[in-house]
Design an enzyme around this catalytic site. Structure first.
Site, mmCIF file in Angstrom:
data_model
loop_
_atom_site.group_PDB
_atom_site.id
_atom_site.type_symbol
_atom_site.label_atom_id
_atom_site.label_comp_id
_atom_site.label_asym_id
_atom_site.label_seq_id
_atom_site.Cartn_x
_atom_site.Cartn_y
_atom_site.Cartn_z
ATOM 1 N N ASP A 153 -12.627 -25.585 13.214
ATOM 2 C CA ASP A 153 -13.155 -24.101 12.752
ATOM 3 C C ASP A 153 -13.166 -23.912 11.297
ATOM 4 O OD1 ASP A 153 -13.899 -21.788 13.915
ATOM 5 O OD2 ASP A 153 -11.993 -20.904 13.575
ATOM 6 N N ASP A 208 -11.862 -16.481 19.010
ATOM 7 C CA ASP A 208 -11.021 -15.527 18.447
ATOM 8 C C ASP A 208 -10.400 -14.519 19.435
ATOM 9 O OD1 ASP A 208 -11.545 -16.633 15.871
ATOM 10 O OD2 ASP A 208 -13.443 -15.508 15.551
#
Length: 147
Positions: A84, A129
């Protein structure tokens, strides 16, 4: 060349070959989701349909994953964290995908009103998320079960 797909079909009481019910239901739900996603009415509030489909895909994929140990989960989480960081801060790939790909691969919400014009009219939250909330809820529910 020409290929053939072999498929095992169930037989009914008359001996006729028929499609299994779960396959027909899955196909029907897939077609229904596609029609709902591309329907003219849904285009007005496409983000709602997109968010529902994205949430469903995330839940199904998480349900299919089974980690054998805490160590495996920690290694996977560390790897995803590095992945990420690289793709978000090291390149513009994530922003390009988030703003250019119109598919249920993210949660999108209408951006709050502002005096400055925005190139993309939505606020974006990645599916990964959103999983933080699921993990937190799962941990909370496990605490109540063990008490």
């Amino acid at each position: 060349g020409q290929g053939r797909i072999e498929m095992e079909l169930e037989q009914n009481e008359k001996g006729e070959k028929v499609l299994p019910l779960d396959g027909v239901l899955t196909l029907g739900m897939g077609v229904l989701c596609t029609l709902a996603y591309w329907a003219p009415v849904a285009m007005e509030n496409k983000f709602l349909v997109s968010n529902v489909i994205a949430w469903a895909l995330a839940m199904v994929s998480l349900g299919a994953i089974s980690l054998g140990s805490f160590q495996t989960g920690a290694i996977l989480l560390a790897g995803l964290f590095c992945y990420d960081i690289f793709w978000v801060f090291g390149s513009d790939v994530m922003m390009t995908v988030a703003t250019k790909v119109e598919a249920p691969v993210k949660f999108i919400y209408p951006a709050p009103p502002s005096d400055t014009p925005r190139a993309y009219p939505f606020s974006v939250l990645g599916l990964g998320d959103g999983e933080c909330f699921r993990v937190r809820y799962h941990h909370h529910s496990l605490l109540h079960v063990t008490q």
